[in-house]
Structure formats: structure tokens, C-alpha cells
Design an enzyme around this catalytic site. Structure first.
Site, short mmCIF file in Angstrom:
data_model
loop_
_atom_site.label_atom_id
_atom_site.label_comp_id
_atom_site.label_asym_id
_atom_site.label_seq_id
_atom_site.Cartn_x
_atom_site.Cartn_y
_atom_site.Cartn_z
NE ARG A 1 -1.90 -1.67 4.14
CZ ARG A 1 -2.40 -1.31 4.99
NH1 ARG A 1 -3.73 -1.30 5.51
NH2 ARG A 1 -1.63 -2.36 5.59
CE LYS B 1 0.85 -2.36 9.20
NZ LYS B 1 -0.31 -2.35 10.51
CE1 TYR C 1 -4.87 2.89 10.49
CE2 TYR C 1 -4.63 2.10 8.20
CZ TYR C 1 -5.40 2.64 9.11
OH TYR C 1 -6.78 2.40 8.22
CG HIS D 1 -2.46 -0.55 15.30
ND1 HIS D 1 -3.26 -0.84 15.65
CD2 HIS D 1 -1.55 -0.55 14.66
CE1 HIS D 1 -4.00 -0.43 14.50
NE2 HIS D 1 -3.07 -0.65 13.50
CD GLU E 1 -3.52 3.36 15.56
OE1 GLU E 1 -2.96 3.08 16.78
OE2 GLU E 1 -3.49 3.50 15.01
CB SER F 1 -11.84 -2.59 10.43
OG SER F 1 -10.84 -2.32 11.05
CB ILE G 1 -15.91 -2.58 11.05
CG1 ILE G 1 -16.59 -1.17 11.85
CG2 ILE G 1 -15.77 -2.63 9.91
CD1 ILE G 1 -18.39 -0.85 11.21
CB VAL G 2 -12.54 -6.30 12.13
CG1 VAL G 2 -12.13 -8.17 11.90
CG2 VAL G 2 -11.86 -5.51 12.01
CB SER H 1 -18.90 -12.21 23.78
OG SER H 1 -17.60 -13.33 24.07
CG LEU I 1 -10.68 -1.50 17.97
CD1 LEU I 1 -9.26 -1.94 17.78
CD2 LEU I 1 -11.16 -1.14 16.56
CG ASP J 1 -3.65 -4.23 13.86
OD1 ASP J 1 -4.11 -5.27 14.46
OD2 ASP J 1 -3.79 -4.04 12.54
CB VAL K 1 -1.03 -11.71 7.87
CG1 VAL K 1 -0.73 -10.08 7.10
CG2 VAL K 1 0.22 -12.70 7.31
CG ASN L 1 0.72 -6.08 6.22
OD1 ASN L 1 1.10 -7.37 6.67
ND2 ASN L 1 1.15 -5.61 5.52
#
Length: 375
Positions: A15, A75, A94, A96, A118, A134, A178-179, A220, A240, A270, A298, A300
Site C-alpha cells: 500500500r 504502517k 497507523y 498501534h 486508529e 477493518s 466492523i471486522v 460472548s 478491538l 496488530d 498477518v 497487515n
């Protein structure tokens, strides 16, 4: 303002922080754009396109960092970039920080202004600069999980959607944000039987209203998670907590209760990961196996689809980048509360609570930093 766009150098990160259209928009506001040669190639944007949009291309990453007042990336900087970052330089990317102690201390030492995509947060609690990635990662998670469920890749040998007369795979999604929502929709669309878990009953009610019939919502808690993973073929971690480490919902001891060849995709890796045994991997070596359970971690994921991801990211970040460039970071953050929440490290001080708590560092109130700053 002089704005720099370096080439991403993290493993298999294709990216780029800004599209040629983004360059043209910032040029329209009178800003100078410096783009490292080849920065956009992985996303399908040639140097000539940036030049036609009004950018100057520079040969090296050191040239970009050396001249720019503001850096727009995708990143977080990696170790070889640390020495290039200047005091008072604004980095918009980003970060993190809550999952990167070395990075946190490096940015404190460099005394840069670190504004993290983020943690930019609207009054509605929405995270506008995290949402597009996301969405991409959420939609990719079942796609990657389905691939690693194949037997040659050490999975259980199950087709996600099954076939007539054969049950589909069971996909467990932890988190209804969202994810998780995007992952559940794609998995359900492929024909899997999906369970999505969240701690918010209101969110579960919303999901129940629009999800297809092959998606079940379950509250949950540890007991329900322990029961669900026994029959899950694919687990997607989609938890998140903005700017802070994700909680471990699946612990090491739980792996022994899963069937051999189960696949875990931890999209939260991440931010430290919501699966205890997960550690960041790369697109080059995306998986590892513990207790016969395949881990895909992964950090990213959207970097694998850089054209889509770069366009989606620039669509979201560009209005904020324009504000920062037009007003300067101090005035932009004074005027825009969402941007102010994006400030994580400023002039060597941690100003975001989640980062301070993650590494037991002193927290400085962001307002006091802004009051002391001059435009």
C-alpha cells in the site's frame, strides 16, 4: 506545508499513504508534495501519475523524511526508519503503539508528533480511519481462512460452504464490530454456518436483524467461547479496544479442545491479538501451527490487496490530512476533537491513555500539550 510520502518498507506491504488524486487535492490547497520514487508501484500508481498530479518524486526514503514537515504513511515506522524521523515532524499513519513497546520508546526519543489513524474517534465512537481497513481485513478473513482449511495447507480439509448432502464449515467470529460484521457476512455468503459473539446485547440485536439465517448471534463469555471452539472449523478474532491491547479470549489451554486442522485468523494481532498464542506474521510466512491448530496472524492483511486498500484508505484520511496541512497540527487538533484523539505521542510525551497503560508510562494530558504549542 511540505508533505512527504515514503515507500512502505514493511515486509510485503504494497500500500501507499496517498494516491495521485490525494496529491492533486493537497496541491490545490497550496501544499508541496514529495513522493519517494516507486512508492505507489505496489498499489498500481506510477511515478508519472504522481508527477502529473503535482508531486516531486525523490530517489530515496531519506530524501523524503529529510525535507518533509508532515509524513503520510500506511504502517508504523520500522527500526531502519527511526533515525530518519526528525524532532517536531508530524507522522500521520497507523501506529498501534499498544502492541509495540520498542516503537513507542523510539517515537518518544525522536520527539516527533505521532497522530495515529486508529485512534481518531468521532463523538459516535466510530473510528473513521480504521473502518476502511477493518472492512477490508474483515472481508479477507474468511477468504484466507477458507484457503488454510485446505488439507495441503494443514487445515481440516473442509470446504467452507459444503456441498449438497455435506454440512458446511462452522465459522466462529469473536466480535461484532466492523471486522466481525464483514467477516460474518462473507462467511455466510460462502455458505458457512456462522456464529458471531459479542458482549453487547444491543449489538447482537442489531446483527440479528440484518444477518442471513445461517448466522447465529451468541453472547460472548468464556464458557460460551470454550463450547463454541470445540466445533468451530474457522475462528476469526475481531476484537478491538481503541488504542489498547486486545484481550485474550482464546488462551493456550483452549487449543487442546479444538479439532486438529482448525484455523485461527486473528485480525486483532496488530493490537496484541485476542488469541494468546498468536504472534504477528507476514504475507511471506503467514501461518504457524501450535497443538495442530493453524494460526494465521498477518498484521497487515489489507496489504495483500493494495489497490483496493490504498483507494479506501485515502478516501478516509484525505479530509483529515487537508485539515492538518491547512491549519497545522496544533490548530487542527484544537478545532477537531476527533483528530485530537489521534494524538498518541507528542514531543516525547505519551498523551493517549491506552498507550501509557500498555507500557506503564506517564500520561500527559493532551490539552496541556496543545495549550503549550504555538501555531
Amino acid at each position: 506545508m511540505i508533505i512527504g510520502v515514503p515507500k512502505e518498507i514493511k515486509n510485503n506491504e504494497n500500500r501507499v499513504g496517498l494516491t495521485p488524486a490525494g496529491v492533486a487535492e493537497l496541491r490545490k490547497h497550496g501544499h508541496s508534495l514529495l513522493v519517494q520514487a516507486g512508492a505507489g508501484e505496489g498499489s498500481g500508481f506510477a511515478d508519472s501519475e504522481y508527477e502529473q498530479a503535482g508531486a516531486v518524486t525523490l530517489p530515496t526514503i531519506a530524501d523524503v523524511y529529510g525535507q518533509a514537515e508532515m509524513i503520510i504513511k500506511v504502517k508504523e515506522p520500522i527500526a531502519e526508519e527511526y533515525p530518519l524521523i526528525k524532532e517536531n515532524q508530524l507522522l500521520f499513519t497507523y501506529f498501534h503503539f499498544a502492541s509495540g513497546e520498542e516503537l513507542t520508546h523510539a517515537m518518544i526519543e525522536r520527539k516527533a508528533i505521532c497522530l495515529a489513524y486508529e485512534t481518531v474517534e468521532l463523538p459516535s465512537r466510530a473510528l473513521p480511519l480504521l473502518i476502511p481497513m477493518s472492512e477490508v481485513a474483515g472481508r479477507m478473513a474468511p477468504q484466507e481462512g477458507a484457503k488454510y482449511l485446505e488439507k495441503p495447507l494443514k487445515g481440516r480439509g473442509i470446504l467452507l460452504g459444503g456441498v449438497p448432502g455435506v454440512k458446511p464449515a462452522h465459522v466462529l467470529v469473536l466480535g461484532g464490530g466492523i471486522v466481525g460484521t464483514q467477516a460474518a457476512k462473507v462467511a455466510a455468503g460462502l455458505g458457512a454456518q456462522v456464529t458471531i459473539m459479542d458482549i453487547s446485547l444491543n449489538r447482537l440485536r442489531e446483527l440479528d436483524d440484518f444477518m442471513p439465517k445461517n448466522v447465529q448471534t451468541v453472547y460472548s463469555n468464556e464458557y460460551n467461547i470454550r463450547e463454541a471452539i470445540k466445533t468451530a472449523d474457522l475462528v476469526v478474532g475481531a476484537v478491538l479496544i481503541p488504542g489498547a491491547k486486545a484481550p485474550h479470549l482464546i488462551t493456550r489451554d483452549m487449543l487442546k479442545t479444538m479439532r486438529p486442522g482448525t484455523v485461527l485468523v486473528d485480525v486483532a494481532v496488530d493490537q496484541g491479538g485476542c488469541i494468546e498464542t498468536c504472534k504477528p506474521t507476514t504475507h511471506e510466512n503467514p501461518t504457524f501451527i501450535i497443538d495442530d491448530v493453524v494460526h494465521y496472524c498477518v498484521a497487515n492483511m489489507p496489504g495483500a490487496v493494495p489497490y483496493t486498500s490504498t483507494l479506501a484508505l485515502t478516501n478516509a484520511t484525505l479530509p483529515y490530512a487537508v485539515q492538518l496541512a491547512n491549519l497545522g497540527w496544533q490548530e487542527a487538533c484544537r478545532r477537531n476533537a476527533a483528530l485530537r484523539l489521534g494524538l498518541n505521542v507528542v514531543h516525547g510525551e505519551v498523551v493517549y491513555k491506552g498507550v501509557a497503560e500498555a507500557w506503564n508510562l506517564p500520561l500527559v494530558e493532551v490539552d496541556s500539550v496543545l495549550e503549550g504549542a504555538t501555531v
